[in-house]
Design a protein around this motif. Structure first.
Motif, PDB file in Angstrom:
ATOM      1  N   SER A  17       0.244  -0.801   0.214  1.00 31.83           N
ATOM      2  CA  SER A  17      -0.154  -0.249  -0.482  1.00 31.83           C
ATOM      3  C   SER A  17       0.736   1.320   0.027  1.00 31.83           C
ATOM      4  CB  SER A  17      -0.857  -0.033   1.534  1.00 31.83           C
ATOM      5  OG  SER A  17      -1.298   1.689   1.592  1.00 31.83           O
ATOM      6  N   HIS A  18       1.013   2.086  -0.724  1.00 31.30           N
ATOM      7  CA  HIS A  18       1.320   3.829  -0.784  1.00 31.30           C
ATOM      8  C   HIS A  18       0.519   4.137   0.763  1.00 31.30           C
ATOM      9  CE1 HIS A  18      -3.064   4.309  -2.092  1.00 31.30           C
ATOM     10  NE2 HIS A  18      -2.879   5.227  -1.832  1.00 31.30           N
TER      11      HIS A  18
ATOM     12  N   GLY B 188       3.052  18.723  -3.365  1.00 28.45           N
ATOM     13  CA  GLY B 188       1.930  17.662  -3.769  1.00 28.45           C
ATOM     14  C   GLY B 188       2.601  17.069  -5.065  1.00 28.45           C
ATOM     15  N   ILE B 189       2.068  15.131  -5.258  1.00 28.46           N
ATOM     16  CA  ILE B 189       2.489  14.751  -6.496  1.00 28.46           C
ATOM     17  C   ILE B 189       0.799  14.328  -6.326  1.00 28.46           C
ATOM     18  CG2 ILE B 189       2.578  12.095  -7.047  1.00 28.46           C
ATOM     19  CD1 ILE B 189       4.729  12.663  -5.056  1.00 28.46           C
ATOM     20  N   VAL B 190       0.532  14.813  -7.604  1.00 34.33           N
ATOM     21  CA  VAL B 190      -1.268  15.028  -8.204  1.00 34.33           C
ATOM     22  C   VAL B 190      -1.287  13.563  -8.764  1.00 34.33           C
ATOM     23  CG1 VAL B 190      -1.579  17.106  -6.660  1.00 34.33           C
ATOM     24  CG2 VAL B 190      -0.874  16.542  -9.622  1.00 34.33           C
ATOM     25  N   PRO B 191      -3.195  13.528  -9.513  1.00 37.50           N
ATOM     26  CA  PRO B 191      -3.303  12.051 -10.638  1.00 37.50           C
ATOM     27  C   PRO B 191      -3.300  12.685 -11.778  1.00 37.50           C
ATOM     28  CG  PRO B 191      -5.044  12.779  -9.567  1.00 37.50           C
ATOM     29  CD  PRO B 191      -3.740  13.354  -8.361  1.00 37.50           C
TER      30      PRO B 191
ATOM     31  N   ALA C  87       4.895   8.603 -16.558  1.00 37.31           N
ATOM     32  CA  ALA C  87       4.094   9.564 -17.098  1.00 37.31           C
ATOM     33  C   ALA C  87       2.457   9.208 -15.993  1.00 37.31           C
ATOM     34  CB  ALA C  87       3.016   8.958 -18.851  1.00 37.31           C
ATOM     35  N   ALA C  88       1.538   9.665 -16.054  1.00 40.96           N
ATOM     36  CA  ALA C  88       0.417   9.906 -15.192  1.00 40.96           C
ATOM     37  C   ALA C  88       0.206  10.554 -14.264  1.00 40.96           C
ATOM     38  CB  ALA C  88      -0.089   8.951 -15.109  1.00 40.96           C
ATOM     39  N   HIS C  89       1.457  11.173 -13.677  1.00 37.72           N
ATOM     40  CA  HIS C  89       1.614  12.120 -11.967  1.00 37.72           C
ATOM     41  C   HIS C  89       1.797  12.901 -12.546  1.00 37.72           C
ATOM     42  CE1 HIS C  89       1.966   7.839 -11.081  1.00 37.72           C
ATOM     43  NE2 HIS C  89       1.753   7.743 -10.325  1.00 37.72           N
TER      44      HIS C  89
ATOM     45  N   ARG D 160       2.734  16.080   1.875  1.00 31.38           N
ATOM     46  CA  ARG D 160       3.549  15.115   2.865  1.00 31.38           C
ATOM     47  C   ARG D 160       3.617  13.172   1.689  1.00 31.38           C
ATOM     48  NH1 ARG D 160       0.836  17.686   7.608  1.00 31.38           N
ATOM     49  NH2 ARG D 160      -0.965  15.464   7.729  1.00 31.38           N
ATOM     50  N   GLY D 161       3.085  13.399   1.030  1.00 33.97           N
ATOM     51  CA  GLY D 161       2.875  11.768   0.398  1.00 33.97           C
ATOM     52  C   GLY D 161       1.631  11.756   0.781  1.00 33.97           C
ATOM     53  N   GLU D 162       1.015  12.164   1.070  1.00 32.08           N
ATOM     54  CA  GLU D 162      -0.681  11.217   1.782  1.00 32.08           C
ATOM     55  C   GLU D 162      -1.392  11.551   0.397  1.00 32.08           C
ATOM     56  OE1 GLU D 162      -2.190  12.170   5.482  1.00 32.08           O
ATOM     57  OE2 GLU D 162      -0.150  12.212   6.224  1.00 32.08           O
ATOM     58  N   THR D 163      -1.387  10.879  -0.840  1.00 35.50           N
ATOM     59  CA  THR D 163      -1.783  11.147  -2.512  1.00 35.50           C
ATOM     60  C   THR D 163      -3.448  10.779  -2.594  1.00 35.50           C
ATOM     61  OG1 THR D 163      -1.664   9.008  -3.394  1.00 35.50           O
ATOM     62  CG2 THR D 163       0.060  11.180  -3.530  1.00 35.50           C
ATOM     63  N   ILE D 164      -3.887  11.467  -2.805  1.00 37.56           N
ATOM     64  CA  ILE D 164      -5.743  11.676  -3.583  1.00 37.56           C
ATOM     65  C   ILE D 164      -6.288  10.353  -3.776  1.00 37.56           C
ATOM     66  CG2 ILE D 164      -7.953  12.395  -4.881  1.00 37.56           C
ATOM     67  CD1 ILE D 164      -5.710  15.386  -4.552  1.00 37.56           C
ATOM     68  N   ASN D 165      -5.231   9.590  -4.924  1.00 39.23           N
ATOM     69  CA  ASN D 165      -5.762   8.604  -5.663  1.00 39.23           C
ATOM     70  C   ASN D 165      -4.367   7.721  -4.995  1.00 39.23           C
ATOM     71  OD1 ASN D 165      -4.059   9.552  -7.709  1.00 39.23           O
ATOM     72  ND2 ASN D 165      -5.462   8.884  -8.935  1.00 39.23           N
ATOM     73  N   THR D 166      -4.404   6.635  -5.958  1.00 40.51           N
ATOM     74  CA  THR D 166      -3.550   5.855  -5.354  1.00 40.51           C
ATOM     75  C   THR D 166      -2.657   6.044  -6.524  1.00 40.51           C
ATOM     76  OG1 THR D 166      -5.022   3.936  -5.489  1.00 40.51           O
ATOM     77  CG2 THR D 166      -2.155   3.130  -5.393  1.00 40.51           C
ATOM     78  N   PRO D 167      -0.884   6.127  -6.647  1.00 37.45           N
ATOM     79  CA  PRO D 167       0.205   6.628  -7.034  1.00 37.45           C
ATOM     80  C   PRO D 167       0.957   4.929  -7.480  1.00 37.45           C
ATOM     81  CG  PRO D 167       0.946   6.656  -4.932  1.00 37.45           C
ATOM     82  CD  PRO D 167      -0.108   6.542  -5.191  1.00 37.45           C
TER      83      PRO D 167
END
Length: 392
Positions: free
Chosen positions: A41-42, A71-74, A201-203, A243-250
């Motif tokens: 799990s991420h 932030g890292i986003v989709p 790609a995709a992030h 902090r790395g708790e992304t909105i969706n699964t990376p």
């Protein structure tokens, strides 16, 4: 009888000159991704640690101020830009700057999707910039730092005042890690790591200034926000995203690949090392264009010429005498020749841009490969030109 043009002896060691996804770093190997926490799990400690490390290294390499959130986003750079547009705009008027296809796409989103009415469009044709001196910074301002499909970039951040009233929202996807972004003048910065660092790609990455955070916490848009766009909860920023708790699964494999690229960038001396590589690559192409009568930069002003997505046009008089469809076919013929020889892949102009060539010159490209490519560009031109003569 057709005349055969002798093929050059030297070949680029790496034929990947695509403007996105871009070439991997020199020496890249799948073995370098063996530490990815796959099947985990991420949200578990190893995944969260990797995401946090990616954020920290991004800050270090790009020189992002300590009080800016990352932030890292989709959904790549597109997702990051859309999050900013949908979450921040509508509080005041908007200045939309566009001089190539992606900037024009953001205009469409703001006018036709968000349906904002107090919008002023400042547009310029491919190869040029709008008059930056006419921008009204009492409004929010949306622009691309580097026009990926035109090869035109803003020269610096000097045209943006420090005491601006509105926010500046900057799509920097083909500029980040190759050009010196003036963060003090930027409230939102977005990019995809598939560009200059050649990541998978995709992030996307979304960077927010304190002023942008204040807007998020004090303004609620009139339209509903999909879950994937939501950056606040109860009127407060969702700090976990940064902090790395992304909105969706990376993809942790993609994150590991980004870390690999960031560590390589850091080993070069960080941003300055990356800029030096891209600038050296641009010089190779600029020196060649200066000696090549049939080719010219799409970007008119050297001060606004991109050092990553280099766009070239064919200016040979015989080709210019052709109709626009035939000119496009000539350029596509060159692209097909180079692709078929395994010399250069994916270097055709973007579909909405003027016909010609688009060659990626970012930091992951070796200067020696670009030097070898220029000789083959001449070969491809001469071969297509011989076809024209034969058909005449």
């Amino acid at each position: 009888m057709s005349t055969l043009i002798a093929k050059p002896d030297d070949r680029p060691a790496n034929p990947n000159f695509s403007s996105g996804p871009c070439s991997k770093r020199p020496g890249w190997s799948l073995d370098g991704l063996s530490d990815a926490p796959l099947g985990r799990s991420h949200r578990a400690k190893p995944g969260k640690a990797k995401l946090a490390e990616a954020i920290d290294l991004t800050r270090k390499v790009l020189g992002v101020p300590d009080d800016y959130r990352i932030g890292i986003v989709p959904a790549s750079d597109t997702g990051a830009v859309e999050m900013a547009l949908w979450s921040l705009l509508g509080a005041r008027g908007v200045e939309m700057l566009a001089w190539e296809s992606f900037g024009s796409g953001w205009v469409t989103d703001v006018v036709k999707q968000l349906k904002l009415e107090n919008v002023r469009k400042l547009e310029a044709p491919y190869g040029e910039l709008p008059d930056l001196g006419t921008v009204d910074f009492a409004n929010d301002v949306v622009f691309t730092w580097n026009g990926t499909t035109s090869g035109v970039r803003v020269p610096d951040g000097d045209w943006i005042p420090a005491d601006r009233e509105g926010l500046t929202i900057c799509d920097a996807t083909s500029a980040a890690f190759a050009q010196d972004l003036d963060f003090a003048k930027l409230d939102v910065v977005t990019f995809s790591w598939q560009k200059v660092l050649g990541g998978e790609a995709a992030h996307g990455v979304l960077i927010l200034s304190p002023r942008a955070v204040e807007r998020l916490e004090s303004y609620t848009p009139a339209w509903p926000l999909p879950k994937i766009f939501r950056l606040t909860k109860g009127g407060k920023l969702i700090e976990g995203i940064f902090r790395g708790e992304t909105i969706n699964t990376p993809s942790m494999l993609c994150v590991e690949d980004y870390l690999d690229a960031l560590k390589w960038a850091d080993s070069l001396g960080g941003l300055s090392g990356l800029i030096n590589r891209a600038d050296s690559n641009l010089k190779v192409l600029a020196d060649w264009v200066a000696e090549t009568p049939w080719a010219e930069f799409l970007a008119k002003d050297p001060a606004t010429r991109s050092n990553t997505s280099v766009c070239l046009t064919v200016v040979d008089p015989d080709v210019l005498a052709l109709g626009s469809d035939q000119q496009a076919a000539f350029a596509k013929g060159m692209v097909a020749l180079l692709d078929g020889e395994g010399i250069a892949y994916d270097i055709g102009a973007y579909r909405d841009a003027p016909s010609g060539l688009r060659i990626w010159a970012g930091a992951t490209i070796e200067t020696s490969d670009l030097k070898a490519l220029t000789v083959w560009l001449d070969w491809a031109f001469q071969t297509e030109k011989a076809k024209l003569a034969q058909a005449a």
